[in-house]
Write an enzyme that holds these catalytic residues in place. Structure first.
Site, mmCIF file in Angstrom:
data_model
loop_
_atom_site.group_PDB
_atom_site.id
_atom_site.type_symbol
_atom_site.label_atom_id
_atom_site.label_comp_id
_atom_site.label_asym_id
_atom_site.label_seq_id
_atom_site.Cartn_x
_atom_site.Cartn_y
_atom_site.Cartn_z
ATOM 1 C CG HIS A 21 -1.997 0.941 1.013
ATOM 2 N ND1 HIS A 21 -3.220 0.931 1.687
ATOM 3 C CD2 HIS A 21 -1.967 2.372 0.442
ATOM 4 C CE1 HIS A 21 -3.304 2.347 1.673
ATOM 5 N NE2 HIS A 21 -3.220 2.829 1.006
ATOM 6 C CG HIS A 23 -0.700 6.208 -2.682
ATOM 7 N ND1 HIS A 23 -1.977 6.099 -3.530
ATOM 8 C CD2 HIS A 23 -1.194 5.996 -1.655
ATOM 9 C CE1 HIS A 23 -3.003 5.486 -2.890
ATOM 10 N NE2 HIS A 23 -2.695 5.520 -1.844
ATOM 11 C CG HIS A 200 -7.007 3.178 -1.219
ATOM 12 N ND1 HIS A 200 -6.127 3.045 -1.691
ATOM 13 C CD2 HIS A 200 -6.837 4.256 0.472
ATOM 14 C CE1 HIS A 200 -5.480 3.238 -1.612
ATOM 15 N NE2 HIS A 200 -5.766 4.256 -0.474
ATOM 16 C CD GLU A 203 -7.215 7.080 4.260
ATOM 17 O OE1 GLU A 203 -8.075 7.332 3.119
ATOM 18 O OE2 GLU A 203 -6.135 7.711 4.046
ATOM 19 C CG ASP A 281 -1.612 6.026 2.466
ATOM 20 O OD1 ASP A 281 -1.529 5.498 1.196
ATOM 21 O OD2 ASP A 281 -2.056 6.783 2.698
ATOM 22 C CG ASP A 282 0.301 8.985 0.038
ATOM 23 O OD1 ASP A 282 0.500 8.686 -0.517
ATOM 24 O OD2 ASP A 282 -0.479 8.898 1.138
HETATM 25 N N1 ADE Z 1 -4.724 8.841 -2.164
HETATM 26 C C1 ADE Z 1 -2.960 9.287 -1.530
HETATM 27 N N2 ADE Z 1 -3.206 8.561 -0.501
HETATM 28 C C2 ADE Z 1 -4.530 8.420 0.436
HETATM 29 C C3 ADE Z 1 -4.881 7.908 0.899
HETATM 30 N N3 ADE Z 1 -3.983 7.661 2.083
HETATM 31 N N4 ADE Z 1 -6.681 7.522 0.711
HETATM 32 C C4 ADE Z 1 -6.817 8.049 -0.231
HETATM 33 N N5 ADE Z 1 -6.485 8.125 -1.363
HETATM 34 C C5 ADE Z 1 -5.365 8.381 -1.473
HETATM 35 ZN ZN ZN Z 2 -3.297 4.673 -0.103
#
Ligand code: ADE
Ligand code: ZN
Length: 338
Positions: A21, A23, A200, A203, A281-282
């Protein structure tokens, strides 16, 4: 393991693992963005010190649109893809399923195939240099229409690009409302064509979003999914069906889902029999990396080496890597010592 019972950063770097997970939109370095913005004559949206400071998911998604808008050439996309593989190697991650959402990339609207091909060139060059392999999960945005979703899936099926392993859906469910039914047809077609599915949910939606991901979208895996914990029946559904969650602790804390790591439900879910992996995630936007995510969870919940190994094994099993990559990583994992 150190004498005081904590693990060193190096031992978690050495833990054989996959990431499922993450991006590409969350992997921009600030120096890259500053350089590209300068060349394009585009002002930075906020001062350097606060460039990656986000109040909410909506705020972060808006920033992604701005950042991706600067990636205007094939070379820049290949550079991002190569840089992502370098990041994997630095984290000791042996494979990643990487989410890319074409909607964020303004210069590539209507050119998704070229977008995929340019990224593929970067991943191929990285693999030739001995960096870890990557599969792409091409993502819909929750706010897209049902027709747009079907069109993307039909294109993915027609192109059959070997780099693409899965269909994904991400974005802000709170802004879009209940959208499981809207995407059901696109996910059905993806499944029929042999594409894997990652969704997703749980969340910016509650447990009902997780249930829809399973029952309407046929998710092989759920990104986040943590709010399933609010409904015992949804927890039981995940446990019974063995559907893994790609959990991102720092992301959930930064975007204010939970006030502290101690309040985070990853360990409650794991103990209830849900398969969990740990992810970033990011990573660049959230100033984290994969060893740091393992360290955070392990320290908060007192995870033993065996639990760490289990979580890492789940990351490998839950990934869409091919059988050779999985077998290699699992054999390395059996030899790991903290
Ligand atoms: N795109 C990038 N990060 C995300 C996240 N945490 N939730 C949904 N879309 C995303
Ligand atoms: Zn995500």
């Amino acid at each position: 393991m150190r004498k005081d019972g904590t693990r060193s950063g190096e031992s978690l770097q050495a833990l054989p693992k996959a990431e499922v997970h993450v991006h590409l939109e969350g992997c921009f370095e600030s120096a890259t963005l500053e350089s590209w913005a300068r060349q394009a004559g585009v002002p930075m949206p906020r001062p350097h010190e606060r460039l990656f400071s986000f109040e909410s998911l909506a705020d972060m998604l808006e920033f992604l649109d701005w950042a991706c808008g600067l990636a205007s050439t094939r070379d820049r996309l290949a550079e991002l893809a190569y840089g992502f593989c370098r990041r994997l190697a630095a984290d000791g991650t042996g494979y990643a399923d990487l989410i890319i959402n074409p909607k964020h990339w303004a210069p590539w609207q209507g050119r998704t195939r070229e977008l995929i091909e340019a990224l593929d060139a970067g991943f191929t060059a990285a693999a030739q240099d001995g960096l870890p392999p990557v599969g792409l999960c091409v993502s819909l945005l929750r706010t897209q229409s049902s027709d747009e979703a079907v069109e993307l899936v039909e294109n993915l099926i027609a192109w059959r690009h070997p780099r693409v392993v899965a269909l994904s859906v991400d974005g802000n469910e709170a802004a879009a409302g209940r959208t499981g039914p809207r995407f059901a047809e696109a996910f059905r077609r993806a499944a029929a064509a042999g594409l894997r599915r990652t969704v997703h949910a749980g969340e910016s939606s509650g447990p009902e979003g997780v249930r829809d991901a399973v029952e309407l979208l046929g998710a092989d895996r759920i990104d986040h999914g943590v709010r399933a914990v609010e409904d015992d029946r949804v927890v039981a559904l995940l446990a019974e069906r063995g559907i893994p969650l790609g959990v991102c602790p720092t992301s959930n804390l930064t975007l204010k889902l939970y006030p502290s790591i101690e309040a985070h439900p990853i360990d409650r879910l794991r103990k209830a029999g849900v398969r969990v992996s740990v992810n970033t995630d990011d990573p660049s936007l959230l100033a984290t990396n994969l060893p740091a995510e393992y360290e955070l969870a392990a320290a908060a919940f007192g995870w033993s080496d065996e639990i760490m190994r289990d979580v890492a094994r789940t990351s490998i099993d839950a990934s869409f890597a091919n059988a050779d990559v999985k077998a290699h990583l699992k054999s390395a994992l059996a030899d790991w010592q903290s």
